[in-house]
Design an enzyme around this catalytic site. Structure first.
Site, PDB file in Angstrom:
ATOM      1  N   SER A 262       0.837  -1.192   0.000  1.00  0.00           N
ATOM      2  CA  SER A 262       0.000   0.000   0.000  1.00  0.00           C
ATOM      3  C   SER A 262       0.877   1.249   0.000  1.00  0.00           C
ATOM      4  O   SER A 262       2.080   1.171   0.235  1.00  0.00           O
ATOM      5  CB  SER A 262      -0.894   0.015   1.241  1.00  0.00           C
ATOM      6  N   LYS A 263       0.246   2.363  -0.246  1.00  0.00           N
ATOM      7  CA  LYS A 263       0.976   3.627  -0.248  1.00  0.00           C
ATOM      8  C   LYS A 263       1.609   3.883   1.120  1.00  0.00           C
ATOM      9  O   LYS A 263       2.685   4.441   1.229  1.00  0.00           O
ATOM     10  CB  LYS A 263       0.021   4.755  -0.632  1.00  0.00           C
ATOM     11  N   ARG A 264       0.912   3.437   2.151  1.00  0.00           N
ATOM     12  CA  ARG A 264       1.425   3.654   3.509  1.00  0.00           C
ATOM     13  C   ARG A 264       2.779   2.966   3.718  1.00  0.00           C
ATOM     14  O   ARG A 264       3.654   3.491   4.397  1.00  0.00           O
ATOM     15  CB  ARG A 264       0.414   3.180   4.551  1.00  0.00           C
ATOM     16  N   ASP A 267       5.321   5.223   2.269  1.00  0.00           N
ATOM     17  CA  ASP A 267       5.537   6.412   3.099  1.00  0.00           C
ATOM     18  C   ASP A 267       6.378   6.063   4.324  1.00  0.00           C
ATOM     19  O   ASP A 267       7.272   6.808   4.721  1.00  0.00           O
ATOM     20  CB  ASP A 267       4.190   6.998   3.554  1.00  0.00           C
TER      21      ASP A 267
END
Ligand code: GLU
Length: 521
Positions: A262-264, A267
Protein backbone atom coordinates in the site's frame (compact mmCIF):
# COMPACT_ATOMS: atom_id res chain seq x y z
CA UNK A 1 -10.32 -21.76 -33.52
CA UNK A 2 -7.98 -20.20 -36.04
CA UNK A 3 -4.90 -18.37 -34.80
CA UNK A 4 -5.84 -14.82 -34.04
CA UNK A 5 -3.42 -11.94 -33.95
CA UNK A 6 -2.49 -11.37 -30.31
CA UNK A 7 -4.19 -8.27 -28.95
CA UNK A 8 -3.96 -7.22 -25.33
CA UNK A 9 -4.99 -4.13 -23.48
CA UNK A 10 -4.18 -2.08 -20.45
CA UNK A 11 -7.40 -0.52 -19.23
CA UNK A 12 -6.98 1.77 -16.22
CA UNK A 13 -9.68 3.85 -14.61
CA UNK A 14 -8.55 7.47 -14.32
CA UNK A 15 -9.18 7.67 -10.60
CA UNK A 16 -5.76 8.91 -9.53
CA UNK A 17 -2.08 8.20 -10.09
CA UNK A 18 -1.15 4.83 -11.50
CA UNK A 19 -0.07 2.45 -8.74
CA UNK A 20 3.19 0.59 -9.28
CA UNK A 21 1.20 -2.68 -9.47
CA UNK A 22 -0.67 -1.24 -12.44
CA UNK A 23 2.65 -0.43 -14.05
CA UNK A 24 3.68 -4.07 -13.69
CA UNK A 25 0.39 -5.19 -15.27
CA UNK A 26 0.93 -2.86 -18.21
CA UNK A 27 4.53 -4.03 -18.55
CA UNK A 28 3.51 -7.70 -18.70
CA UNK A 29 0.92 -6.85 -21.34
CA UNK A 30 3.57 -4.98 -23.30
CA UNK A 31 6.10 -7.83 -23.08
CA UNK A 32 3.48 -10.33 -24.14
CA UNK A 33 2.29 -8.22 -27.07
CA UNK A 34 5.84 -7.58 -28.34
CA UNK A 35 6.82 -11.20 -27.95
CA UNK A 36 3.92 -12.31 -30.12
CA UNK A 37 4.16 -9.50 -32.62
CA UNK A 38 0.74 -8.37 -31.45
CA UNK A 39 -0.91 -5.14 -30.39
CA UNK A 40 -1.18 -3.38 -27.07
CA UNK A 41 -4.24 -1.19 -26.59
CA UNK A 42 -4.61 1.67 -24.13
CA UNK A 43 -8.23 1.96 -23.03
CA UNK A 44 -9.58 4.38 -20.45
CA UNK A 45 -12.34 2.87 -18.30
CA UNK A 46 -14.10 5.99 -17.08
CA UNK A 47 -17.71 4.89 -16.74
CA UNK A 48 -17.70 5.70 -13.04
CA UNK A 49 -17.91 9.47 -13.40
CA UNK A 50 -18.00 9.95 -9.63
CA UNK A 51 -14.45 8.71 -9.31
CA UNK A 52 -12.95 10.67 -12.19
CA UNK A 53 -9.82 12.61 -11.24
CA UNK A 54 -8.60 15.36 -13.57
CA UNK A 55 -5.05 14.86 -14.79
CA UNK A 56 -4.98 11.13 -14.09
CA UNK A 57 -5.19 10.14 -17.77
CA UNK A 58 -2.32 12.46 -18.74
CA UNK A 59 -0.33 11.21 -15.77
CA UNK A 60 -0.72 7.59 -16.91
CA UNK A 61 0.31 8.38 -20.47
CA UNK A 62 3.36 10.31 -19.28
CA UNK A 63 4.34 7.45 -16.97
CA UNK A 64 4.47 4.97 -19.84
CA UNK A 65 6.29 7.41 -22.07
CA UNK A 66 8.95 7.72 -19.39
CA UNK A 67 9.16 3.94 -18.88
CA UNK A 68 9.41 3.15 -22.58
CA UNK A 69 6.21 1.08 -22.62
CA UNK A 70 4.67 1.82 -25.99
CA UNK A 71 1.09 1.33 -27.04
CA UNK A 72 -0.05 0.53 -30.54
CA UNK A 73 -3.59 1.84 -30.21
CA UNK A 74 -5.74 3.72 -27.81
CA UNK A 75 -6.42 7.03 -26.13
CA UNK A 76 -3.86 9.51 -27.50
CA UNK A 77 -2.40 6.83 -29.81
CA UNK A 78 -5.22 6.44 -32.35
CA UNK A 79 -6.27 3.21 -34.05
CA UNK A 80 -9.31 1.89 -35.83
CA UNK A 81 -11.15 0.31 -32.90
CA UNK A 82 -11.91 3.62 -31.21
CA UNK A 83 -13.06 5.61 -29.46
CA UNK A 84 -10.92 4.17 -26.68
CA UNK A 85 -12.38 6.22 -23.85
CA UNK A 86 -15.43 4.41 -22.51
CA UNK A 87 -17.32 7.61 -21.73
CA UNK A 88 -17.32 8.21 -25.49
CA UNK A 89 -18.88 4.83 -26.28
CA UNK A 90 -22.33 5.24 -24.70
CA UNK A 91 -24.27 4.45 -27.87
CA UNK A 92 -22.28 1.29 -28.45
CA UNK A 93 -23.07 -0.05 -24.98
CA UNK A 94 -26.78 0.78 -25.26
CA UNK A 95 -27.08 -1.57 -28.19
CA UNK A 96 -25.56 -4.42 -26.20
CA UNK A 97 -27.64 -3.73 -23.12
CA UNK A 98 -30.67 -3.99 -25.38
CA UNK A 99 -29.42 -7.28 -26.79
CA UNK A 100 -29.26 -8.81 -23.31
CA UNK A 101 -32.72 -7.48 -22.45
CA UNK A 102 -34.21 -8.74 -25.72
CA UNK A 103 -32.78 -12.21 -25.25
CA UNK A 104 -33.92 -12.40 -21.63
CA UNK A 105 -30.37 -12.50 -20.24
CA UNK A 106 -30.90 -9.30 -18.34
CA UNK A 107 -33.81 -7.43 -16.77
CA UNK A 108 -34.77 -3.97 -15.62
CA UNK A 109 -34.91 -3.25 -11.90
CA UNK A 110 -36.54 -0.24 -10.23
CA UNK A 111 -35.66 -0.89 -6.60
CA UNK A 112 -34.58 2.35 -4.96
CA UNK A 113 -31.55 2.47 -2.64
CA UNK A 114 -33.99 2.74 0.29
CA UNK A 115 -35.88 -0.35 -0.82
CA UNK A 116 -32.65 -2.27 -1.19
CA UNK A 117 -31.54 -1.17 2.28
CA UNK A 118 -34.85 -2.26 3.77
CA UNK A 119 -34.46 -5.64 2.13
CA UNK A 120 -30.95 -6.01 3.48
CA UNK A 121 -32.26 -5.42 6.98
CA UNK A 122 -35.06 -7.90 6.46
CA UNK A 123 -33.08 -10.72 4.84
CA UNK A 124 -29.79 -11.81 6.34
CA UNK A 125 -26.91 -11.77 3.79
CA UNK A 126 -29.27 -10.44 1.19
CA UNK A 127 -28.06 -10.85 -2.36
CA UNK A 128 -29.96 -9.82 -5.48
CA UNK A 129 -30.08 -13.17 -7.27
CA UNK A 130 -32.31 -16.06 -8.35
CA UNK A 131 -33.43 -16.64 -4.76
CA UNK A 132 -34.59 -13.06 -4.18
CA UNK A 133 -35.20 -11.38 -7.52
CA UNK A 134 -38.85 -12.45 -7.64
CA UNK A 135 -39.51 -10.49 -4.42
CA UNK A 136 -38.15 -7.27 -5.91
CA UNK A 137 -39.50 -4.52 -8.15
CA UNK A 138 -38.26 -5.42 -11.58
CA UNK A 139 -39.35 -6.36 -15.07
CA UNK A 140 -39.62 -9.99 -14.02
CA UNK A 141 -42.21 -9.23 -11.37
CA UNK A 142 -44.06 -6.18 -12.72
CA UNK A 143 -46.52 -6.28 -15.63
CA UNK A 144 -45.08 -5.14 -18.94
CA UNK A 145 -47.27 -2.00 -19.13
CA UNK A 146 -46.18 -1.01 -15.65
CA UNK A 147 -42.51 -1.31 -16.63
CA UNK A 148 -43.16 0.80 -19.70
CA UNK A 149 -45.08 3.38 -17.71
CA UNK A 150 -42.34 3.71 -15.07
CA UNK A 151 -39.69 4.21 -17.74
CA UNK A 152 -41.85 6.73 -19.64
CA UNK A 153 -42.41 8.64 -16.41
CA UNK A 154 -38.66 8.97 -16.05
CA UNK A 155 -38.21 6.57 -13.12
CA UNK A 156 -34.56 5.67 -12.67
CA UNK A 157 -33.70 2.03 -13.18
CA UNK A 158 -30.77 -0.30 -13.58
CA UNK A 159 -30.28 -3.28 -15.84
CA UNK A 160 -29.23 -6.42 -14.02
CA UNK A 161 -27.63 -9.54 -15.39
CA UNK A 162 -29.89 -12.56 -14.86
CA UNK A 163 -27.61 -15.23 -13.53
CA UNK A 164 -28.84 -18.76 -13.80
CA UNK A 165 -28.10 -20.52 -10.49
CA UNK A 166 -26.47 -23.89 -9.97
CA UNK A 167 -24.16 -23.81 -12.95
CA UNK A 168 -20.49 -24.58 -12.80
CA UNK A 169 -18.54 -21.69 -14.27
CA UNK A 170 -15.08 -22.46 -15.54
CA UNK A 171 -12.40 -19.79 -15.75
CA UNK A 172 -9.40 -21.07 -17.62
CA UNK A 173 -6.51 -19.00 -16.38
CA UNK A 174 -3.07 -19.18 -17.94
CA UNK A 175 -1.43 -18.70 -14.56
CA UNK A 176 -3.91 -20.32 -12.17
CA UNK A 177 -5.17 -23.16 -14.31
CA UNK A 178 -8.84 -24.07 -14.16
CA UNK A 179 -10.78 -22.10 -11.59
CA UNK A 180 -14.32 -23.40 -11.03
CA UNK A 181 -17.09 -21.73 -9.13
CA UNK A 182 -20.81 -22.29 -8.78
CA UNK A 183 -22.93 -19.57 -10.36
CA UNK A 184 -25.23 -19.56 -7.31
CA UNK A 185 -22.73 -17.51 -5.35
CA UNK A 186 -22.88 -14.68 -7.90
CA UNK A 187 -25.36 -11.85 -7.66
CA UNK A 188 -27.33 -10.28 -10.50
CA UNK A 189 -24.76 -7.58 -11.18
CA UNK A 190 -25.85 -4.16 -12.33
CA UNK A 191 -24.74 -3.72 -15.94
CA UNK A 192 -26.26 -0.35 -16.74
CA UNK A 193 -27.66 2.67 -14.90
CA UNK A 194 -30.30 4.90 -16.46
CA UNK A 195 -29.24 7.73 -14.14
CA UNK A 196 -26.09 8.48 -16.11
CA UNK A 197 -26.85 6.43 -19.21
CA UNK A 198 -23.62 4.53 -18.70
CA UNK A 199 -22.81 0.88 -18.31
CA UNK A 200 -20.90 -0.39 -15.29
CA UNK A 201 -17.35 -1.66 -15.47
CA UNK A 202 -18.36 -5.27 -16.17
CA UNK A 203 -20.46 -4.65 -19.25
CA UNK A 204 -18.21 -2.03 -20.78
CA UNK A 205 -15.14 -4.16 -20.15
CA UNK A 206 -16.60 -7.24 -21.88
CA UNK A 207 -18.14 -5.38 -24.80
CA UNK A 208 -14.91 -3.51 -25.44
CA UNK A 209 -12.67 -6.53 -25.16
CA UNK A 210 -14.91 -8.20 -27.71
CA UNK A 211 -15.15 -5.29 -30.12
CA UNK A 212 -11.46 -4.50 -29.81
CA UNK A 213 -10.70 -8.15 -30.58
CA UNK A 214 -8.73 -8.67 -27.39
CA UNK A 215 -7.24 -12.17 -27.23
CA UNK A 216 -5.69 -12.15 -23.74
CA UNK A 217 -6.79 -10.40 -20.59
CA UNK A 218 -3.72 -9.97 -18.40
CA UNK A 219 -4.59 -8.15 -15.21
CA UNK A 220 -4.13 -8.08 -11.47
CA UNK A 221 -5.34 -10.79 -9.15
CA UNK A 222 -7.89 -8.40 -7.65
CA UNK A 223 -9.99 -8.96 -10.80
CA UNK A 224 -10.11 -12.73 -10.46
CA UNK A 225 -13.42 -12.66 -8.53
CA UNK A 226 -15.01 -10.85 -11.51
CA UNK A 227 -13.82 -13.42 -14.02
CA UNK A 228 -16.70 -15.94 -13.64
CA UNK A 229 -19.18 -13.15 -14.24
CA UNK A 230 -17.21 -12.13 -17.31
CA UNK A 231 -17.25 -15.68 -18.63
CA UNK A 232 -21.04 -15.75 -18.22
CA UNK A 233 -21.36 -12.43 -20.01
CA UNK A 234 -19.37 -13.71 -22.97
CA UNK A 235 -21.72 -16.67 -23.15
CA UNK A 236 -24.82 -14.52 -22.84
CA UNK A 237 -23.66 -12.43 -25.78
CA UNK A 238 -22.91 -15.53 -27.82
CA UNK A 239 -19.20 -14.74 -27.90
CA UNK A 240 -17.89 -17.74 -25.98
CA UNK A 241 -15.86 -18.91 -28.98
CA UNK A 242 -13.81 -15.77 -29.15
CA UNK A 243 -13.50 -15.24 -25.40
CA UNK A 244 -10.04 -13.95 -24.44
CA UNK A 245 -7.72 -16.12 -22.38
CA UNK A 246 -7.34 -14.88 -18.81
CA UNK A 247 -4.13 -14.43 -16.84
CA UNK A 248 -4.47 -13.02 -13.35
CA UNK A 249 -1.15 -11.76 -12.06
CA UNK A 250 0.04 -12.27 -8.49
CA UNK A 251 -0.42 -9.50 -5.96
CA UNK A 252 2.42 -7.24 -4.93
CA UNK A 253 2.97 -7.75 -1.22
CA UNK A 254 4.28 -5.47 1.52
CA UNK A 255 8.09 -5.42 1.97
CA UNK A 256 7.55 -6.57 5.56
CA UNK A 257 4.55 -8.20 7.17
CA UNK A 258 1.45 -9.56 5.53
CA UNK A 259 -0.94 -8.15 3.02
CA UNK A 260 -0.78 -6.24 -0.18
CA UNK A 261 1.51 -3.35 -0.86
CA UNK A 262 0.00 0.00 0.00
CA UNK A 263 0.98 3.63 -0.25
CA UNK A 264 1.43 3.65 3.51
CA UNK A 265 4.23 1.07 3.25
CA UNK A 266 6.03 3.39 0.87
CA UNK A 267 5.54 6.41 3.10
CA UNK A 268 6.75 4.50 6.13
CA UNK A 269 9.82 2.93 4.57
CA UNK A 270 10.66 5.75 2.19
CA UNK A 271 10.03 4.41 -1.29
CA UNK A 272 7.55 5.56 -3.95
CA UNK A 273 4.55 3.49 -5.03
CA UNK A 274 3.89 5.65 -8.09
CA UNK A 275 5.97 5.92 -11.25
CA UNK A 276 5.96 9.73 -11.28
CA UNK A 277 5.42 12.31 -8.61
CA UNK A 278 1.72 12.96 -8.19
CA UNK A 279 0.12 16.20 -7.10
CA UNK A 280 -3.37 15.49 -5.87
CA UNK A 281 -5.61 18.12 -7.47
CA UNK A 282 -8.07 18.08 -4.56
CA UNK A 283 -5.93 17.87 -1.44
CA UNK A 284 -2.72 19.31 -2.87
CA UNK A 285 -0.87 16.37 -1.35
CA UNK A 286 2.33 15.41 -3.19
CA UNK A 287 3.26 11.73 -3.47
CA UNK A 288 6.77 10.78 -4.51
CA UNK A 289 7.52 9.06 -7.80
CA UNK A 290 10.25 6.77 -9.08
CA UNK A 291 11.30 9.28 -11.71
CA UNK A 292 11.75 12.18 -9.29
CA UNK A 293 13.42 9.91 -6.74
CA UNK A 294 16.21 9.36 -9.26
CA UNK A 295 15.35 5.99 -10.73
CA UNK A 296 16.22 5.19 -14.29
CA UNK A 297 13.30 3.83 -16.28
CA UNK A 298 15.27 0.72 -17.32
CA UNK A 299 15.86 -0.10 -13.66
CA UNK A 300 12.18 0.24 -12.79
CA UNK A 301 11.20 -1.94 -15.74
CA UNK A 302 13.76 -4.61 -14.88
CA UNK A 303 12.79 -4.65 -11.20
CA UNK A 304 9.06 -4.81 -11.89
CA UNK A 305 9.40 -7.49 -14.55
CA UNK A 306 10.88 -9.83 -11.94
CA UNK A 307 8.09 -9.31 -9.42
CA UNK A 308 6.00 -12.37 -10.11
CA UNK A 309 8.06 -13.91 -12.88
CA UNK A 310 11.68 -14.88 -13.45
CA UNK A 311 13.57 -16.34 -16.38
CA UNK A 312 15.14 -19.17 -14.37
CA UNK A 313 18.62 -19.60 -12.95
CA UNK A 314 20.45 -19.63 -16.27
CA UNK A 315 19.91 -15.94 -16.73
CA UNK A 316 21.29 -12.83 -15.16
CA UNK A 317 18.83 -10.68 -13.27
CA UNK A 318 19.91 -7.70 -15.33
CA UNK A 319 17.68 -7.80 -18.37
CA UNK A 320 17.04 -5.14 -20.95
CA UNK A 321 13.58 -4.57 -22.37
CA UNK A 322 14.54 -6.57 -25.49
CA UNK A 323 15.76 -9.48 -23.40
CA UNK A 324 12.62 -9.36 -21.28
CA UNK A 325 10.50 -9.48 -24.43
CA UNK A 326 12.36 -12.56 -25.55
CA UNK A 327 12.34 -14.42 -22.26
CA UNK A 328 8.99 -13.46 -20.76
CA UNK A 329 6.66 -16.38 -20.22
CA UNK A 330 3.16 -15.71 -18.98
CA UNK A 331 2.58 -19.33 -18.05
CA UNK A 332 5.61 -19.22 -15.72
CA UNK A 333 4.26 -16.36 -13.66
CA UNK A 334 3.91 -17.15 -10.02
CA UNK A 335 0.53 -17.69 -8.38
CA UNK A 336 1.84 -16.47 -5.07
CA UNK A 337 2.13 -12.82 -4.25
CA UNK A 338 5.47 -11.15 -4.93
CA UNK A 339 7.13 -9.33 -2.05
CA UNK A 340 7.97 -5.75 -2.93
CA UNK A 341 11.68 -5.59 -2.14
CA UNK A 342 12.47 -1.88 -2.38
CA UNK A 343 16.11 -2.42 -1.39
CA UNK A 344 16.37 -4.61 -4.47
CA UNK A 345 14.84 -1.81 -6.52
CA UNK A 346 17.66 0.47 -5.35
CA UNK A 347 20.17 -2.26 -6.22
CA UNK A 348 18.82 -2.41 -9.77
CA UNK A 349 19.10 1.33 -10.04
CA UNK A 350 22.73 1.17 -8.94
CA UNK A 351 23.44 -1.39 -11.64
CA UNK A 352 21.92 0.74 -14.37
CA UNK A 353 23.33 3.97 -13.02
CA UNK A 354 26.95 2.78 -13.10
CA UNK A 355 26.48 1.55 -16.67
CA UNK A 356 25.84 5.14 -17.68
CA UNK A 357 28.73 7.34 -18.74
CA UNK A 358 29.80 9.79 -16.03
CA UNK A 359 28.51 12.67 -18.15
CA UNK A 360 24.98 11.24 -17.95
CA UNK A 361 24.99 11.78 -14.19
CA UNK A 362 25.91 15.43 -14.58
CA UNK A 363 22.52 17.15 -15.09
CA UNK A 364 21.07 15.60 -11.92
CA UNK A 365 24.31 16.02 -10.01
CA UNK A 366 24.49 19.66 -11.03
CA UNK A 367 20.94 20.21 -9.81
CA UNK A 368 21.85 18.56 -6.52
CA UNK A 369 24.90 20.78 -6.10
CA UNK A 370 22.99 23.91 -6.96
CA UNK A 371 20.33 23.00 -4.42
CA UNK A 372 23.18 22.98 -1.90
CA UNK A 373 24.46 26.35 -3.04
CA UNK A 374 27.35 25.09 -5.13
CA UNK A 375 28.29 26.19 -8.64
CA UNK A 376 30.61 24.00 -10.64
CA UNK A 377 31.30 22.97 -14.21
CA UNK A 378 30.11 19.87 -16.08
CA UNK A 379 33.73 18.70 -16.47
CA UNK A 380 34.47 18.95 -12.78
CA UNK A 381 31.16 17.29 -11.91
CA UNK A 382 31.79 14.36 -14.24
CA UNK A 383 35.21 14.02 -12.66
CA UNK A 384 33.71 13.78 -9.17
CA UNK A 385 31.19 11.23 -10.40
CA UNK A 386 34.01 9.11 -11.82
CA UNK A 387 35.86 9.19 -8.48
CA UNK A 388 32.87 8.56 -6.24
CA UNK A 389 30.24 6.51 -8.03
CA UNK A 390 31.49 3.17 -6.70
CA UNK A 391 31.61 4.23 -3.07
CA UNK A 392 29.21 2.80 -0.51
CA UNK A 393 27.02 4.76 1.82
CA UNK A 394 25.61 3.98 5.22
CA UNK A 395 21.93 3.86 5.88
CA UNK A 396 19.58 2.73 8.63
CA UNK A 397 17.18 -0.06 7.75
CA UNK A 398 13.55 -0.36 8.85
CA UNK A 399 14.64 -2.10 12.07
CA UNK A 400 17.08 0.65 12.93
CA UNK A 401 20.22 -1.30 12.00
CA UNK A 402 23.14 0.50 10.39
CA UNK A 403 23.87 -0.95 6.98
CA UNK A 404 25.91 -0.16 3.91
CA UNK A 405 24.76 0.02 0.34
CA UNK A 406 26.00 1.07 -3.05
CA UNK A 407 25.25 4.46 -4.47
CA UNK A 408 21.86 3.93 -6.04
CA UNK A 409 20.78 7.47 -6.85
CA UNK A 410 22.59 10.55 -8.00
CA UNK A 411 21.22 12.21 -4.86
CA UNK A 412 23.28 9.75 -2.76
CA UNK A 413 26.33 11.75 -3.84
CA UNK A 414 25.45 14.43 -1.34
CA UNK A 415 26.91 14.84 1.30
CA UNK A 416 29.47 12.28 0.09
CA UNK A 417 31.06 14.75 -2.30
CA UNK A 418 30.70 18.00 -0.40
CA UNK A 419 34.43 18.29 0.35
CA UNK A 420 35.28 18.50 -3.35
CA UNK A 421 33.60 21.87 -3.42
CA UNK A 422 33.75 23.12 0.17
CA UNK A 423 36.97 23.10 2.22
CA UNK A 424 36.82 21.77 5.79
CA UNK A 425 35.84 24.61 8.11
CA UNK A 426 36.67 22.80 11.34
CA UNK A 427 37.86 19.43 12.52
CA UNK A 428 36.21 17.08 14.95
CA UNK A 429 38.96 16.07 17.38
CA UNK A 430 36.75 13.29 18.72
CA UNK A 431 36.53 11.71 15.28
CA UNK A 432 38.17 8.26 15.43
CA UNK A 433 40.06 8.71 12.18
CA UNK A 434 41.43 12.12 13.19
CA UNK A 435 42.44 10.96 16.68
CA UNK A 436 44.26 8.02 15.23
CA UNK A 437 46.03 9.84 12.42
CA UNK A 438 46.82 13.30 13.72
CA UNK A 439 49.63 12.96 16.26
CA UNK A 440 52.08 15.33 17.96
CA UNK A 441 54.48 15.21 15.05
CA UNK A 442 51.92 15.37 12.26
CA UNK A 443 51.78 19.14 11.85
CA UNK A 444 55.53 19.22 11.31
CA UNK A 445 55.37 16.36 8.82
CA UNK A 446 52.61 18.11 6.89
CA UNK A 447 54.73 21.26 6.75
CA UNK A 448 57.55 19.29 5.20
CA UNK A 449 55.14 17.63 2.83
CA UNK A 450 53.85 21.05 1.77
CA UNK A 451 57.38 22.04 0.81
CA UNK A 452 57.64 18.92 -1.32
CA UNK A 453 54.33 19.66 -3.02
CA UNK A 454 55.45 23.22 -3.75
CA UNK A 455 58.01 21.77 -6.14
CA UNK A 456 55.39 19.85 -8.19
CA UNK A 457 54.69 21.23 -11.65
CA UNK A 458 51.87 23.75 -11.84
CA UNK A 459 49.49 21.38 -13.73
CA UNK A 460 49.44 19.37 -10.48
CA UNK A 461 48.28 16.29 -12.37
CA UNK A 462 48.37 12.88 -10.71
CA UNK A 463 51.49 12.04 -12.76
CA UNK A 464 53.31 15.27 -11.88
CA UNK A 465 52.60 14.75 -8.20
CA UNK A 466 53.65 11.12 -8.27
CA UNK A 467 56.93 11.97 -9.95
CA UNK A 468 57.86 14.14 -6.99
CA UNK A 469 56.02 12.64 -4.04
CA UNK A 470 56.61 8.91 -4.52
CA UNK A 471 60.42 9.14 -4.34
CA UNK A 472 60.18 11.46 -1.34
CA UNK A 473 57.85 9.07 0.48
CA UNK A 474 60.24 6.22 -0.17
CA UNK A 475 63.26 8.15 1.07
CA UNK A 476 61.68 9.84 4.07
CA UNK A 477 59.73 6.73 5.10
CA UNK A 478 56.84 8.99 6.07
CA UNK A 479 53.30 7.88 5.35
CA UNK A 480 51.49 11.18 4.79
CA UNK A 481 48.29 9.73 3.31
CA UNK A 482 45.87 9.68 6.24
CA UNK A 483 46.92 13.04 7.64
CA UNK A 484 46.79 14.48 4.15
CA UNK A 485 43.27 13.13 3.86
CA UNK A 486 42.32 14.89 7.08
CA UNK A 487 43.65 18.14 5.58
CA UNK A 488 41.78 17.88 2.29
CA UNK A 489 38.59 16.05 3.32
CA UNK A 490 38.28 16.66 7.02
CA UNK A 491 37.45 13.00 7.62
CA UNK A 492 38.50 9.47 6.75
CA UNK A 493 36.70 9.20 3.45
CA UNK A 494 36.98 10.21 -0.18
CA UNK A 495 38.81 9.04 -3.28
CA UNK A 496 42.45 8.38 -4.03
CA UNK A 497 44.51 11.24 -2.56
CA UNK A 498 46.42 12.12 -5.72
CA UNK A 499 43.17 12.29 -7.65
CA UNK A 500 41.63 14.53 -5.04
CA UNK A 501 44.58 16.90 -4.87
CA UNK A 502 44.74 17.01 -8.68
CA UNK A 503 41.06 17.91 -8.71
CA UNK A 504 41.54 20.67 -6.12
CA UNK A 505 44.69 22.04 -7.75
CA UNK A 506 47.96 23.11 -6.16
CA UNK A 507 46.80 26.32 -4.55
CA UNK A 508 43.67 24.91 -2.91
CA UNK A 509 45.51 21.78 -1.80
CA UNK A 510 48.21 23.81 -0.06
CA UNK A 511 45.64 26.20 1.39
CA UNK A 512 43.68 23.33 2.96
CA UNK A 513 46.87 21.84 4.36
CA UNK A 514 47.88 25.12 5.96
CA UNK A 515 44.40 25.50 7.47
CA UNK A 516 44.51 21.99 8.99
CA UNK A 517 47.98 22.61 10.42
CA UNK A 518 46.79 25.88 11.96
CA UNK A 519 43.62 24.32 13.34
CA UNK A 520 44.90 20.99 14.61
CA UNK A 521 48.43 22.09 15.52
N1 GLU B 1 -10.54 -0.68 -15.28
C1 GLU B 1 -9.95 -1.80 -14.61
C2 GLU B 1 -8.82 -1.29 -13.77
O1 GLU B 1 -8.86 -0.17 -13.38
C3 GLU B 1 -9.51 -2.83 -15.63
C4 GLU B 1 -9.53 -4.22 -15.16
C5 GLU B 1 -9.31 -5.16 -16.31
O2 GLU B 1 -8.18 -5.17 -16.82
O3 GLU B 1 -10.23 -5.86 -16.71
O4 GLU B 1 -7.86 -1.95 -13.48
Amino acid sequence: MSERRVRVRFAPSPTGPLHIGGVRTALYNYLFARQHGGDLIFRIEDTDSGRFVPGAEEYIIESFRWLGIKFDEGVSFGGDHGPYRQSERRDIYRKYVKQLLDTGRAYIAFDTPEELDAKRKEVENFQYDASTRMQMRNSLTLPEEEVKRLIDEGCQYVVRFKIEPGREVLVNDLIRGEVRINSSILDDKVLYKSADGLPTYHLANIVDDHLMEVTHVIRGEEWLPSAPLHVLLYEAFGWADSMPRFAHLPLLLKPVGNGKLSKRDGDKLGFPVFPLEWHDPKTGEVSSGYREKGYLPQAVVNFLALLGWNPGNDHSELLSMDELIQLFDLSKCSRNGARFDYIKAAWFNHQYLIQQPDEAWVPDFDRLLQANGIQSTPEKEAEVVRMMKLKVIEYTDSEGNKKKRNISFVSDLWPLTRFFFVAPESFDREDKFIRKNWKETTAQEMRTFMEVLQTVEEDFSVESQKAVVDPWVEKSELRPWNAWRICLVGAGQGPDMYELSAFLGKEETLRRMQFAIDSLG
